[in-house]
Design an enzyme around this catalytic site. Structure first.
Site, mmCIF file in Angstrom:
data_model
loop_
_atom_site.group_PDB
_atom_site.id
_atom_site.type_symbol
_atom_site.label_atom_id
_atom_site.label_comp_id
_atom_site.label_asym_id
_atom_site.label_seq_id
_atom_site.Cartn_x
_atom_site.Cartn_y
_atom_site.Cartn_z
ATOM 1 N N HIS A 1 -3.675 11.067 -7.788
ATOM 2 C CA HIS A 1 -3.063 12.344 -8.164
ATOM 3 C C HIS A 1 -2.107 12.076 -9.327
ATOM 4 O O HIS A 1 -2.029 10.941 -9.817
ATOM 5 C CB HIS A 1 -2.353 12.976 -6.960
ATOM 6 C CG HIS A 1 -1.444 12.031 -6.244
ATOM 7 N ND1 HIS A 1 -0.303 11.493 -6.824
ATOM 8 C CD2 HIS A 1 -1.497 11.482 -5.000
ATOM 9 C CE1 HIS A 1 0.300 10.689 -5.969
ATOM 10 N NE2 HIS A 1 -0.415 10.648 -4.856
ATOM 11 N N ASP B 1 7.360 5.379 -2.181
ATOM 12 C CA ASP B 1 7.322 4.480 -1.026
ATOM 13 C C ASP B 1 8.479 3.488 -1.185
ATOM 14 O O ASP B 1 8.277 2.320 -1.536
ATOM 15 C CB ASP B 1 5.967 3.762 -0.971
ATOM 16 C CG ASP B 1 4.841 4.755 -0.790
ATOM 17 O OD1 ASP B 1 4.667 5.253 0.320
ATOM 18 O OD2 ASP B 1 4.153 5.068 -1.788
ATOM 19 N N GLN C 1 -3.513 -2.928 6.371
ATOM 20 C CA GLN C 1 -2.196 -2.289 6.454
ATOM 21 C C GLN C 1 -2.203 -1.038 7.326
ATOM 22 O O GLN C 1 -1.190 -0.349 7.438
ATOM 23 C CB GLN C 1 -1.652 -1.977 5.057
ATOM 24 C CG GLN C 1 -2.366 -0.852 4.335
ATOM 25 C CD GLN C 1 -1.930 -0.769 2.889
ATOM 26 O OE1 GLN C 1 -2.188 -1.670 2.082
ATOM 27 N NE2 GLN C 1 -1.234 0.307 2.538
ATOM 28 N N HIS D 1 0.109 8.903 -9.288
ATOM 29 C CA HIS D 1 -0.543 7.662 -9.722
ATOM 30 C C HIS D 1 -0.716 7.667 -11.252
ATOM 31 O O HIS D 1 -0.495 6.651 -11.903
ATOM 32 C CB HIS D 1 -1.940 7.527 -9.082
ATOM 33 C CG HIS D 1 -1.935 7.463 -7.583
ATOM 34 N ND1 HIS D 1 -2.429 8.482 -6.793
ATOM 35 C CD2 HIS D 1 -1.518 6.502 -6.727
ATOM 36 C CE1 HIS D 1 -2.324 8.136 -5.524
ATOM 37 N NE2 HIS D 1 -1.766 6.952 -5.448
HETATM 38 P P1 AMP Z 1 -1.087 4.626 -2.674
HETATM 39 O O1 AMP Z 1 -2.376 4.810 -3.377
HETATM 40 O O2 AMP Z 1 -0.641 5.812 -1.909
HETATM 41 O O3 AMP Z 1 -0.999 3.331 -1.924
HETATM 42 O O4 AMP Z 1 -0.003 4.500 -3.826
HETATM 43 C C1 AMP Z 1 -0.182 3.665 -4.928
HETATM 44 C C2 AMP Z 1 1.095 3.670 -5.722
HETATM 45 O O5 AMP Z 1 1.390 4.997 -6.144
HETATM 46 C C3 AMP Z 1 2.307 3.201 -4.892
HETATM 47 O O6 AMP Z 1 3.116 2.366 -5.721
HETATM 48 C C4 AMP Z 1 2.988 4.499 -4.557
HETATM 49 O O7 AMP Z 1 4.377 4.364 -4.336
HETATM 50 C C5 AMP Z 1 2.716 5.323 -5.798
HETATM 51 N N1 AMP Z 1 2.848 6.755 -5.548
HETATM 52 C C6 AMP Z 1 2.332 7.465 -4.508
HETATM 53 N N2 AMP Z 1 2.719 8.756 -4.587
HETATM 54 C C7 AMP Z 1 3.485 8.871 -5.692
HETATM 55 C C8 AMP Z 1 4.180 9.952 -6.306
HETATM 56 N N3 AMP Z 1 4.163 11.181 -5.812
HETATM 57 N N4 AMP Z 1 4.872 9.694 -7.448
HETATM 58 C C9 AMP Z 1 4.902 8.435 -7.985
HETATM 59 N N5 AMP Z 1 4.276 7.378 -7.449
HETATM 60 C C10 AMP Z 1 3.577 7.588 -6.312
#
Ligand code: AMP
Length: 278
Positions: free
Chosen positions: A28, A154, A62, A31
């Site tokens: 989204h 996170d 995880q 990312h």
């Molecule tokens: P995930 O795919 O959810 O494991 O997240 C991948 C990376 O994207 C991690 O470093 C998350 O902290 C970051 N992330 C997830 N949601 C957001 C957001 N709304 N804004 C900025 N970074 C995000």
């Protein structure tokens, strides 16, 4: 932009000190903003262009046994297009056998001392950070980045990764990326797609409570405000706390603080956090 799935293809890129954005896909705008940030970092690193690598891998280690691994959204085609638009050079989308070859024991680093036991995510998702550290260390060993971007969304994970990098003495700069929100304030998340319209509205209570906490003058008052707001809306949080921003242990006025809330809305566990005081 290229999509690579094998270690042989990846090795050609990892020799070039990439800037790295690890993800689990279902990308989204949050990312995308990390990939854009990686792109700015790559350009700022001098005349040479460092490749930007985005990994897409839903890491089984995880997720707990009763968590949502099998229903985690998988949207590889759209993700690849989003990475290309955001300026990535490489998408690394390994199958599970490449990340965890059968018969090979992939090292799980000792959990760092910092940020792994403040009874937040560590208490509600036992084993989660062991899995996160395992996959991130494996990805770091394969991608060999000079810098890696992790989202503040996170927050505890960001502190755990920083602590792991120190503990393992890795020469990788961990760069934080700001949380990207929907126009109404809801933090973007791959899991938001599972919220109904009513649940989505209810989910806004979390950022409302965090912002109200930022106006409180003590940490105790801030925690009280957050709990009351959530309770009024019928959300029972896993936690709604003000903590030390780095260690996530008790808040100490002389150091930076962070307000963090996690709560379940419908079938989705929502996480959010803001700087405290604001
Ligand atoms: P995930 O795919 O959810 O494991 O997240 C991948 C990376 O994207 C991690 O470093 C998350 O902290 C970051 N992330 C997830 N949601 C957001 C957001 N709304 N804004 C900025 N970074 C995000």
């Amino acid at each position: 932009m290229v999509v690579v799935t094998s270690l042989r293809e990846l090795a050609e890129i990892s020799s070039l000190s990439p800037v790295f954005v690890p993800t689990m896909g279902a990308l989204h705008e949050g990312h995308v903003s990390l990939v854009r940030q990686a792109s700015r970092l790559a350009d700022a690193s001098g005349s040479r262009h460092y490749p930007i690598v985005v990994s897409i891998f839903v890491n089984p280690t995880q997720f707990g046994p009763n968590e949502d691994f099998s229903r985690y959204p998988r949207t590889l085609e759209a993700d690849v297009a989003a990475c290309e638009r955001a300026g990535a050079d490489v998408v690394f989308a390994p199958p599970v056998e490449v990340m965890y070859p059968p018969g090979d024991s992939i090292r799980t680093p000792a959990l760092p001392q910092v940020a792994t036991e403040p009874t937040l995510e560590d208490a509600f998702r036992p084993g989660h950070f062991a899995g996160v550290c395992q996959v991130v260390l494996r990805l770091f060993e394969l991608v060999k980045p000079s810098k890696a971007v992790f989202g503040e969304k996170d927050w505890q994970q960001l502190q755990v990764i920083r602590a792991m990098v120190m503990q393992e003495q890795l020469n990788i700069e961990i760069v934080p990326g700001e949380t990207v929100r929907e126009p109404d304030g809801l933090a973007m998340s791959s899991r938001n797609r599972f919220l109904s319209n009513d649940e989505r509205r209810l989910g806004l209570t979390i950022i409302g409570a965090l912002r109200a906490a930022q106006r409180a003058s003590t940490a105790n008052e801030a925690e009280h405000v957050m709990r009351s707001r959530l309770e009024e809306a019928g959300i029972r949080p896993d936690y709604a706390v003000v903590r030390d921003a780095e260690t996530l242990m008790s808040y100490d006025r002389s150091r930076a603080g962070r307000a963090l809330i996690t709560g379940r809305v419908g079938s989705v566990r929502l996480l959010d956090n803001v700087a405290w005081p604001g």
